[in-house]
Write an enzyme that holds these catalytic residues in place. Structure first.
Site, PDB file in Angstrom:
ATOM      1  N   CYS A 107       2.030  -4.357   1.907  1.00  8.57           N
ATOM      2  CA  CYS A 107       0.725  -4.620   2.529  1.00  8.57           C
ATOM      3  C   CYS A 107      -0.357  -5.025   1.538  1.00  8.57           C
ATOM      4  CB  CYS A 107       0.312  -3.397   3.341  1.00  8.57           C
ATOM      5  SG  CYS A 107       1.606  -2.939   4.510  1.00  8.57           S
ATOM      6  N   HIS A 254      -6.326  -4.706   5.318  1.00  6.19           N
ATOM      7  CA  HIS A 254      -4.961  -4.812   5.839  1.00  6.19           C
ATOM      8  C   HIS A 254      -4.909  -4.113   7.203  1.00  6.19           C
ATOM      9  CE1 HIS A 254      -0.843  -4.005   6.614  1.00  6.19           C
ATOM     10  NE2 HIS A 254      -0.956  -2.722   6.351  1.00  6.19           N
ATOM     11  N   ASN A 284       1.418  -4.529  12.993  1.00  2.88           N
ATOM     12  CA  ASN A 284       1.193  -4.541  11.550  1.00  2.88           C
ATOM     13  C   ASN A 284       2.249  -5.468  10.932  1.00  2.88           C
ATOM     14  OD1 ASN A 284       1.482  -3.956   8.805  1.00  2.88           O
ATOM     15  ND2 ASN A 284       1.043  -1.789   9.035  1.00  2.88           N
TER      16      ASN A 284
END
Lengths: 328, 94
Positions: A107, A254, A284
């Protein structure tokens, strides 16, 4: 800076998950985690395939012979070797007298990719860097791990960073702490522990199936990591750029999940209208959430020319980083 | 940024908290409308309690007491009293 994205056609909706896990509430997940559906790569569709499609989109209006470096961020390579970036160079028909490499981050990957691209350009090793983030975490998840299956989605983003862009990529703050390795890990499949078909499964206290062949995430501990590190990286990025949150026009973190983002926003007193939260139809997507968000913000006019946008990535490693982009 | 238009701004409250206020705020933080919290309430016996709630406890304790609890510590708690002990009983009064 050109940014294009690609999502696999297949979707996994909350209704699909409710059918698979009858005591699981899609409404609760949408409310708390902020995700309604996520794109999932087909069995035969890899992160490299997504990378090719996102890159071709980005190169539609850019002369591909001008690309002189390829950076590909993925934790789902097609092969242990060769690196996917080399195959990507060939599949895209890029010149052969260019550099290409994969880097293995999650990430935080887009931030590191930007830092690498800026450095390559500043040191005159490259002029136009194709930075690709591509991930298929769905392939790492246990089929009965409902928590992680509800969070992660597959996607790729291709960003072209040119020499004219780097004055708009301001100073970075980067960080690493390998002590967090156990909290987000796929234990088997590397050289330390080979994939083990006889690996036993177990069920965690939230009812998710786990095995060492699949991705394990200690959600609460990852949350602790983010509430400790993200405010610090924000403070450091602002300091390094001699600015304050008041002077920042928009903030993109993020897109981990809505609960974490809301908590960070409140903790750092960032106004809601300047803070991006949108993963409702993507989930995500690991290293691609920030470029997906940047493209979405531009498409929706949430950011405009001259805006200063603070971007921060954080996750597996632990690894984290942030910078400020001036929108051109 | 910051200032008047920040909704639900977190501010640490270091004053001693009354037990009943703690039970009420914990219930609100965990969003269990139908559960009455007392010292004896056992987290794992609450229908729907999962890792997301562990995260919510971490957030609640961080925001109200400025204290960071680890996942391992929270794995070992049983009832609300054991959570209060982790936070420190000196932070509470009847």
């Amino acid at each position: 800076m050109i940014i294009e994205t690609f999502f696999p056609r297949e979707k996994l909706t909350n209704s699909d998950l409710e059918k698979l896990f009858p005591d699981w509430s899609g409404a609760k997940i949408e409310e708390k985690v902020g995700i309604k559906e996520r794109h999932i790569a087909e069995e035969s569709e890899t992160a490299l395939d997504l990378a090719i499609k996102a890159s071709n989109q980005a190169l539609r209006n850019f002369d591909k012979t001008r690309i002189d470096f390829v950076l590909l961020c993925t934790q789902s390579p097609d092969y242990l070797l060769p690196t996917s970036a080399c195959i990507l160079q060939d599949k895209l028909g890029l010149r052969t007298n260019i550099g290409a490499l994969d880097f293995n981050l999650g990430c935080s990957g887009f931030i590191y990719g930007l830092a690498l691209a800026k450095s390559l350009i500043k040191t005159e090793l490259a002029t136009n860097v194709l930075l690709v983030t591509s991930e298929t975490y769905s392939k790492h998840l246990h089929p009965d791990d409902r928590s992680n299956r509800s969070i992660f989605g597959d996607a790729a983003a291709a960003t072209i960073v040119s020499s004219t862009d780097i004055e708009n990529i301001l100073e970075f703050d980067l960080g690493t702490d390998g002590q967090g390795m156990d909290n987000l890990i796929i234990m088997n499949g590397g050289m330390r522990n080979k994939l083990d078909p006889s690996e036993t499964n177990w069920v965690d206290e939230s009812g998710n199936a786990r095995s060492n062949n699949h991705l394990f995430m200690n959600g609460p501990e990852i949350f602790n990591f983010t509430i400790e590190k993200v405010p610090l990286v924000v403070e450091n990025v602002l300091k390094k750029n001699n600015t304050t949150l008041n002077e920042i026009d928009y903030v993109i973190f993020h897109q981990a999940n809505k609960y974490i983002l809301n908590y960070l926003r409140m903790k750092m007193q960032i106004p809601k209208e300047k803070f991006y939260i949108n993963m409702v139809s993507t989930g995500n997507t690991v290293s691609s959430t920030i470029p997906i968000a940047l493209k979405d913000c531009r498409d929706q006019n949430l950011i405009k020319e001259g805006d200063r946008v603070l971007i921060v990535g954080f996750g597996v490693g632990y690894s984290w980083g942030g910078t400020i982009l001036r929108i051109a | 940024m910051g200032g008047d238009n920040t909704e639900n701004c977190i501010s640490y409250k270091t004053m001693i908290m009354k037990n009943n206020d703690f039970f009420r705020e914990l219930k609100e933080a965990l969003e269990f409308e139908d559960v009455e919290f007392t010292e004896k309430t056992e987290f794992r016996k609450i229908d729907g309690y999962d890792s997301l709630h562990v995260m919510m406890i971490i957030a609640f304790v961080d925001s109200r007491f400025g204290k960071r609890l680890t996942a391992r510590q929270l794995f070992n708690i049983t009832d609300v009293r054991s959570l209060m002990e982790l936070i420190g009983l000196e932070n509470f009064e009847e």
